[in-house]
Each structure stands twice: as structure tokens, then as C-alpha cells.
Enzyme design. Sequence first.
Site, PDB file in Angstrom:
ATOM      1  N   CYS A 192       0.844  -1.201   0.000  1.00 45.43           N
ATOM      2  CA  CYS A 192       0.000   0.000   0.000  1.00 45.43           C
ATOM      3  C   CYS A 192       0.881   1.253   0.000  1.00 45.43           C
ATOM      4  CB  CYS A 192      -0.927   0.014   1.217  1.00 45.43           C
ATOM      5  SG  CYS A 192      -1.976   1.482   1.214  1.00 45.43           S
ATOM      6  N   GLU A 317      -8.236  -3.014 -10.736  1.00 44.89           N
ATOM      7  CA  GLU A 317      -9.009  -1.915 -11.327  1.00 44.89           C
ATOM      8  C   GLU A 317      -9.921  -2.389 -12.472  1.00 44.89           C
ATOM      9  OE1 GLU A 317      -6.893   1.480 -10.700  1.00 44.89           O
ATOM     10  OE2 GLU A 317      -8.920   2.310 -10.639  1.00 44.89           O
TER      11      GLU A 317
HETATM   12  C1  LIG Z   1     -10.035   0.369  -5.174  1.00 40.47           C
HETATM   13  C2  LIG Z   1      -8.713  -0.300  -4.920  1.00 40.47           C
HETATM   14  C3  LIG Z   1      -8.414  -0.756  -3.650  1.00 40.47           C
HETATM   15  C4  LIG Z   1      -7.195  -1.409  -3.405  1.00 40.47           C
HETATM   16  N1  LIG Z   1      -6.950  -1.925  -2.164  1.00 40.47           N
HETATM   17  C5  LIG Z   1      -5.848  -2.703  -1.968  1.00 40.47           C
HETATM   18  C6  LIG Z   1      -5.671  -3.436  -0.772  1.00 40.47           C
HETATM   19  O1  LIG Z   1      -6.522  -3.433   0.117  1.00 40.47           O
HETATM   20  N2  LIG Z   1      -4.543  -4.182  -0.640  1.00 40.47           N
HETATM   21  C7  LIG Z   1      -3.591  -4.257  -1.624  1.00 40.47           C
HETATM   22  O2  LIG Z   1      -2.597  -4.967  -1.459  1.00 40.47           O
HETATM   23  N3  LIG Z   1      -3.755  -3.586  -2.778  1.00 40.47           N
HETATM   24  C8  LIG Z   1      -4.860  -2.841  -2.979  1.00 40.47           C
HETATM   25  N4  LIG Z   1      -5.065  -2.242  -4.188  1.00 40.47           N
HETATM   26  C9  LIG Z   1      -4.069  -2.449  -5.255  1.00 40.47           C
HETATM   27  C10 LIG Z   1      -4.464  -3.619  -6.147  1.00 40.47           C
HETATM   28  O3  LIG Z   1      -4.579  -4.822  -5.419  1.00 40.47           O
HETATM   29  C11 LIG Z   1      -3.454  -3.811  -7.279  1.00 40.47           C
HETATM   30  O4  LIG Z   1      -2.213  -4.125  -6.717  1.00 40.47           O
HETATM   31  C12 LIG Z   1      -3.285  -2.575  -8.150  1.00 40.47           C
HETATM   32  O5  LIG Z   1      -4.507  -1.931  -8.406  1.00 40.47           O
HETATM   33  C13 LIG Z   1      -2.641  -2.975  -9.479  1.00 40.47           C
HETATM   34  O6  LIG Z   1      -3.440  -3.898 -10.179  1.00 40.47           O
HETATM   35  P1  LIG Z   1      -4.281  -3.451 -11.484  1.00 40.47           P
HETATM   36  O7  LIG Z   1      -3.282  -2.890 -12.464  1.00 40.47           O
HETATM   37  O8  LIG Z   1      -4.938  -4.700 -11.972  1.00 40.47           O
HETATM   38  O9  LIG Z   1      -5.265  -2.406 -11.034  1.00 40.47           O
HETATM   39  C14 LIG Z   1      -6.257  -1.569  -4.452  1.00 40.47           C
HETATM   40  C15 LIG Z   1      -6.573  -1.092  -5.725  1.00 40.47           C
HETATM   41  C16 LIG Z   1      -7.781  -0.474  -5.972  1.00 40.47           C
HETATM   42  C17 LIG Z   1      -8.091   0.002  -7.367  1.00 40.47           C
END
Ligand SMILES: Cc1cc2nc3c(=O)[nH]c(=O)nc-3n(C[C@H](O)[C@H](O)[C@H](O)COP(=O)(O)O)c2cc1C
Length: 436
Positions: A192, A317
Site C-alpha cells: 500500500c 481496477e
Molecule cells: C479500489 C482499490 C483498492 C485497493 N486496495 C488494496 C488493498 O486493500 N490491498 C492491496 O494490497 N492492494 C490494494 N489495491 C491495489 C491492487 O490490489 C493492485 O495491486 C493494483 O490496483 C494494481 O493492479 P491493477 O493494475 O490490476 O489495477 C487496491 C486497488 C484499488 C483500485
Amino acid sequence: MNFKPITMIPLRVTSLYPPLPTVKPTMAQTRTRTLHSDPSQDSDDLLCSDSNNHDNQQEQPEHEEPSSLPETASSSLPSPRGYLSGEARAERAWAHWTKLGRPKLIVAPMVDNSELPFRMLCRRYGAEAAYTPMLHSRIFTESEKYRNEEFATCKEDRPLFVQFCANDPEILLNAARRVEPYCDYVDINLGCPQRIARRGNYGAFLMDNLPLVKSLVEKLALNLNVPVSCKIRVFPNLQDTIKYAKMLEDAGCSLLAVHGRTRDEKDGKKFRADWNAIKAVKNALRIPVLANGNVRHMEDVQKCLEETGCEGVLSAESLLENPALFAGFRTAEWIVGSEEISKDGNLDQADLLVEYLKLCEKYPVPWRMIRSHVHKLLGEWFRIQPGVRGDLNAQNRLTFEFLYNLVDRLRELGVRIPLYKKDADDAEILADDLAS
Ligand SMILES: Cc1cc2nc3c(=O)[nH]c(=O)nc-3n(C[C@H](O)[C@H](O)[C@H](O)COP(=O)(O)O)c2cc1C
């Protein structure tokens, strides 16, 4: 190799496995609940996400059933893991992964967004495993209210990875013990990047204190009966990332998810995930590794698995906009240039929203989560009919009736944006490819 079962004395476990309602619940009026009434809670502590697009509505559907978690098991339980050699630990990690069916298509952890009904929706559409949203380990141990509101599961919700943020090994273990009977991994959030994580000293900010990270992983690996997994971001320097990943493996991490962006690359739309860095980590480790970043449709899944050699992918996302992604559906954005080989998939985001709402009636969650999903699923639809979005925003208290009517209104206004299927995403072809 199986992990030794733990002896638990469950209290009101049934509430974790809500029975199918025999009578359809009445359309719920809502009431407001404050999540922050527990004096031990810092309201800021409750949020950590890669997205700033969250509303903070704290209502909860009225028909929510009380739920509580079991008492924790004795902390003096013998460790089933002990000090094994690296090779034996890797073997054990693979045996567990294999026992779970080697899931490839995984719902990433998302605060306020990867909650039970959303996970169940994604599972219906091809997801093979899912993470919970990040839970705050200290608050989880201190507040029953927080536990009941933020963690729910059911027996179909497996494989399940429960994620915590933490910076104290003892507190993390205490939190983890409460969920271990209901999950397949306890995951540590090491990725995070938000300000709140900097202030709370967790997530990606633990990259500045690797001895502490090591102690968190070791604590769980030596004391839990389910394996520990970690989700990390990459360092700007590849060698640092590899050293970090190896340290986690040596500390007892059984599964590593690598988000191929650095701590400073917060905006997923602006920065491409570095699949080469993920591949380097995969090649350096013996445990299963998962890739995360830039997985927007099934062609990405296939490319990512090929390019990184990872066991599976996490998507975040893109799943919010299109929870049917893993079933081969894609939004209009991802058929540009290949319209002639794409067809209407006979499914759209409003259909998915209705399915999601029905799951929410079955598995109640705070309204702020539901509201967030409505915006993510219908964002494009609202662009065509902004007045409908205005009405949603003006509605302080949501009801299912209001939301079902909102979908009907959009349809009556003639809005329909299909999800598409592309020949290359044909589920059978992909299943064969992915299996090989
Ligand atoms: C709305 C939202 C909430 C997220 N909450 C977390 C979380 O609680 N823990 C975590 O490790 N990553 C969290 N992430 C990051 C995602 O797990 C992921 O690592 C990041 O969005 C990249 O993946 P993507 O390119 O498919 O979006 C969050 C992302 C989004 C969009």
C-alpha cells in the site's frame, strides 16, 4: 502435504456462513451506522487503497445479520511448520498451491471493493481465487464491530486469501489466528503506497524496514496453520527487488504476489507495470509467484503468464469495471481496432450490477461498498445520462429498490453498453492455452 488442522471452538460460526434466505428479503430501508464509534479507531486507519475514488458512506443494509468470528485458538499451539530447510518449505508451498487447484485468475485485494458479494460475482465469472480487502490487524484484534463489518465469508468463497496490514508481529498473529480457519492464505500487505500507510507505518513503507518485514513473515510462518503469503511492490532497482523477494521466501512466505510498480508509481493508469521485474523475481524464487499490474482482459492474462512465467495473475481496477473479465468479456475500450472480430457478449455492466445487488441482499455489506461498485460499474452509462448519476449522488441513503429502479431507468432511457467477446478470448481456447 497437508497443513495440520487447528482445533477451534467456534462461536456463532453460522453467521459467517449465512444461510440462503428462504424468503426474499424486503427492500431494505437503510440506517446509518458509524464505523468509527470504537474509540480505539483512528478513522484514517480504516482506509488504504490505490484509488481515491471512494465515498465514505457508513450505512449498512438493515437486514444485516449479526456475525462474529470465533475465539482465537491458543497461541501455544505447536507449529506444524517449524524450521524446515528452504527446499522443504518450497515443496510444502507447492503442495498447498496444488491442493488449491493452482488458481491462475485471481481477484486482487481492494479496500472497500473485494468484499464477499463482489468476490462471489467474480467467481461466477471465472475468478479462481480471491483476496479480501486489506484489514487493519490492530483494529481487527481490538474491535468486534470492525471484524463484523469488514470481514465476511461463506463456504463457497474459497480459495480465499485474507489480507492484513501490520507492523507488529504479535498483533498480526493475533489477527491472523481469528481468520485462519476460513482462508487458504493469510496475506501481508507490503504494497500500500498511500499517505495513510506512511502515517501508519505499514504497506509499502515497510520496504524501509526489512528486518521488521522479516519478523512479520516469520511470526506467521512459524505459528499459523495456514501458509503466509505476501503482496509486494517492486523497488526502483531490480537487484533490491530480488533480494527483498528472496528474504521473504527465506522468512517463510509460501506465495508471493508481485505488483510490478514501485511505491512512487501510484497511478496505475499512468505507469505500466514492469512485467520484466516480475519475471526476474519469479526466476529467482522457488515458491509460487503471482503477477499483478496491467491485466485488463484475457489476452493480457495470457501474455502476462507467458512473459513472466508466473503461476497466476491478479487483477484489480479492470475487474471493478468488468467483473466478467476472467470469463473472456471485455469493455468497449479493449476492442478498439478489432471491432470486426468482436461480438456483443449478450452481457452488460447493468446485468452484472443487478447480479451483484442480489448477492448483496444475500451477503450484506456496508452501503459505501455498494455505492462504490455502482459508480465503477456504471461509470460509462452515467456519462451518457449524467442526470441519473446526479440522482444517485443526491441519495444519502440507498436502498436496493432505488438501485434496481436506477438500472431500469437507464434501460428505459435507451442506454446499453455491451461487454464484448473477442474470438481470441474464446473461453475454451484460452482454457487450453492456460492449462498448458
Ligand atoms: C479500489 C482499490 C483498492 C485497493 N486496495 C488494496 C488493498 O486493500 N490491498 C492491496 O494490497 N492492494 C490494494 N489495491 C491495489 C491492487 O490490489 C493492485 O495491486 C493494483 O490496483 C494494481 O493492479 P491493477 O493494475 O490490476 O489495477 C487496491 C486497488 C484499488 C483500485
